[in-house]
Design a protein around this motif. Sequence first.
Motif, PDB file in Angstrom:
ATOM      1  N   GLU A 132      48.188  45.659  32.152  1.00  0.00           N
ATOM      2  CA  GLU A 132      46.994  44.889  31.451  1.00  0.00           C
ATOM      3  C   GLU A 132      46.836  43.551  32.352  1.00  0.00           C
ATOM      4  O   GLU A 132      45.790  43.183  32.404  1.00  0.00           O
ATOM      5  N   ASN A 133      48.109  43.034  32.801  1.00  0.00           N
ATOM      6  CA  ASN A 133      47.835  41.754  33.502  1.00  0.00           C
ATOM      7  C   ASN A 133      47.874  41.948  35.075  1.00  0.00           C
ATOM      8  O   ASN A 133      47.512  40.818  35.472  1.00  0.00           O
ATOM      9  N   GLY A 134      48.508  42.821  35.456  1.00  0.00           N
ATOM     10  CA  GLY A 134      48.667  43.002  37.015  1.00  0.00           C
ATOM     11  C   GLY A 134      47.511  43.783  37.516  1.00  0.00           C
ATOM     12  O   GLY A 134      46.503  44.342  36.819  1.00  0.00           O
ATOM     13  N   HIS A 135      47.868  44.139  38.839  1.00  0.00           N
ATOM     14  CA  HIS A 135      46.723  44.868  39.680  1.00  0.00           C
ATOM     15  C   HIS A 135      47.546  45.793  40.414  1.00  0.00           C
ATOM     16  O   HIS A 135      48.396  45.507  41.094  1.00  0.00           O
ATOM     17  N   LEU A 136      47.208  47.048  40.359  1.00  0.00           N
ATOM     18  CA  LEU A 136      47.633  48.204  40.732  1.00  0.00           C
ATOM     19  C   LEU A 136      47.414  48.245  42.216  1.00  0.00           C
ATOM     20  O   LEU A 136      45.986  48.171  42.470  1.00  0.00           O
ATOM     21  N   ILE A 137      48.107  48.468  43.419  1.00  0.00           N
ATOM     22  CA  ILE A 137      47.880  48.634  44.655  1.00  0.00           C
ATOM     23  C   ILE A 137      48.257  49.932  44.889  1.00  0.00           C
ATOM     24  O   ILE A 137      49.442  50.434  45.203  1.00  0.00           O
ATOM     25  N   PRO A 138      47.032  50.689  45.529  1.00  0.00           N
ATOM     26  CA  PRO A 138      47.458  51.912  46.018  1.00  0.00           C
ATOM     27  C   PRO A 138      48.276  52.094  47.349  1.00  0.00           C
ATOM     28  O   PRO A 138      47.899  51.239  47.977  1.00  0.00           O
ATOM     29  N   LYS A 186      44.036  42.629  50.007  1.00  0.00           N
ATOM     30  CA  LYS A 186      42.562  42.848  49.538  1.00  0.00           C
ATOM     31  C   LYS A 186      42.552  42.358  47.716  1.00  0.00           C
ATOM     32  O   LYS A 186      41.627  41.936  47.618  1.00  0.00           O
ATOM     33  N   LYS A 187      43.780  42.394  47.386  1.00  0.00           N
ATOM     34  CA  LYS A 187      43.956  41.888  45.710  1.00  0.00           C
ATOM     35  C   LYS A 187      43.666  40.369  45.856  1.00  0.00           C
ATOM     36  O   LYS A 187      43.023  39.954  44.845  1.00  0.00           O
ATOM     37  N   ILE A 188      44.217  39.774  46.714  1.00  0.00           N
ATOM     38  CA  ILE A 188      44.271  38.318  46.720  1.00  0.00           C
ATOM     39  C   ILE A 188      42.838  37.852  47.019  1.00  0.00           C
ATOM     40  O   ILE A 188      42.387  36.996  46.437  1.00  0.00           O
ATOM     41  N   ASP A 189      42.044  38.591  47.964  1.00  0.00           N
ATOM     42  CA  ASP A 189      40.532  38.214  48.088  1.00  0.00           C
ATOM     43  C   ASP A 189      39.829  38.537  46.778  1.00  0.00           C
ATOM     44  O   ASP A 189      38.999  37.501  46.607  1.00  0.00           O
ATOM     45  N   TYR A 190      40.128  39.535  46.034  1.00  0.00           N
ATOM     46  CA  TYR A 190      39.350  39.743  44.640  1.00  0.00           C
ATOM     47  C   TYR A 190      39.792  38.527  43.794  1.00  0.00           C
ATOM     48  O   TYR A 190      38.846  37.728  43.070  1.00  0.00           O
ATOM     49  N   LEU A 191      40.992  38.255  43.503  1.00  0.00           N
ATOM     50  CA  LEU A 191      41.460  37.562  42.460  1.00  0.00           C
ATOM     51  C   LEU A 191      41.126  35.805  43.010  1.00  0.00           C
ATOM     52  O   LEU A 191      40.736  35.082  41.944  1.00  0.00           O
ATOM     53  N   TYR A 192      41.159  35.423  44.162  1.00  0.00           N
ATOM     54  CA  TYR A 192      40.808  34.009  44.534  1.00  0.00           C
ATOM     55  C   TYR A 192      39.556  33.925  45.248  1.00  0.00           C
ATOM     56  O   TYR A 192      39.400  32.905  45.705  1.00  0.00           O
ATOM     57  N   ASN A 193      38.632  35.001  45.174  1.00  0.00           N
ATOM     58  CA  ASN A 193      37.291  34.979  45.822  1.00  0.00           C
ATOM     59  C   ASN A 193      37.450  34.219  47.225  1.00  0.00           C
ATOM     60  O   ASN A 193      36.656  33.351  47.633  1.00  0.00           O
TER      61      ASN A 193
END
Length: 203
Positions: free
Chosen positions: A177-183, A194-201
Amino acid sequence: MNFHYPNGKRYVPVKKEAIKLKQEKKWSFGNRGMTLEEDINETNDYYLVHEIAVIHKKPTPVQIVQVDYPKRSAAVIKEAYFKLASTTDYNGVYKGRYIDFEAKETQNKTSFPLKNFHEHQIKHMEAVVKQKGICFVLLRFSSTEEIFLLEANYLLKFWQRMKEGGRKSITKEEIIENGHLIPLGYQPRIDYIKKIDYLYNLK
């Protein structure tokens, strides 16, 4: 020369044959037995080579307890101990932002035990968050080989819940719910940027 871990256990160096085998294993995408640390180190190497980010694993501090001087110009370390690291495992810079994170894995299938973290690591992450650094943890479920990025502010909340008498783990549902799955990919292995780009724009 004898090295000892913080728990007193003697450090046994890996033989050259084992290192060679490990290197061959490292570059095989088909292999699913790599540790989280190996995957992250390979990912960080990829980021560095391609000038994406500069992220390094912090070296474990060593306490030297016995030194011999066979010659006046040379010193030989005979015994040393790995000290318990006082912060997190990794830090660096990406697009002008400071990044700091810890990596942990568990054999549990339904929850992630908070005992995997140390009080000093939590305090360090709190300090990084206060300075508006990018701080998170990478959590790996070994049985399913799922890796999640969980931002530090969520981990701090779950830690505080435990300190107040609540559960001593984070349920997998809470992580989903709170995290982000990284394949798991090929190059890079664990593309957390890639997740950092999304989370911090930061694109």
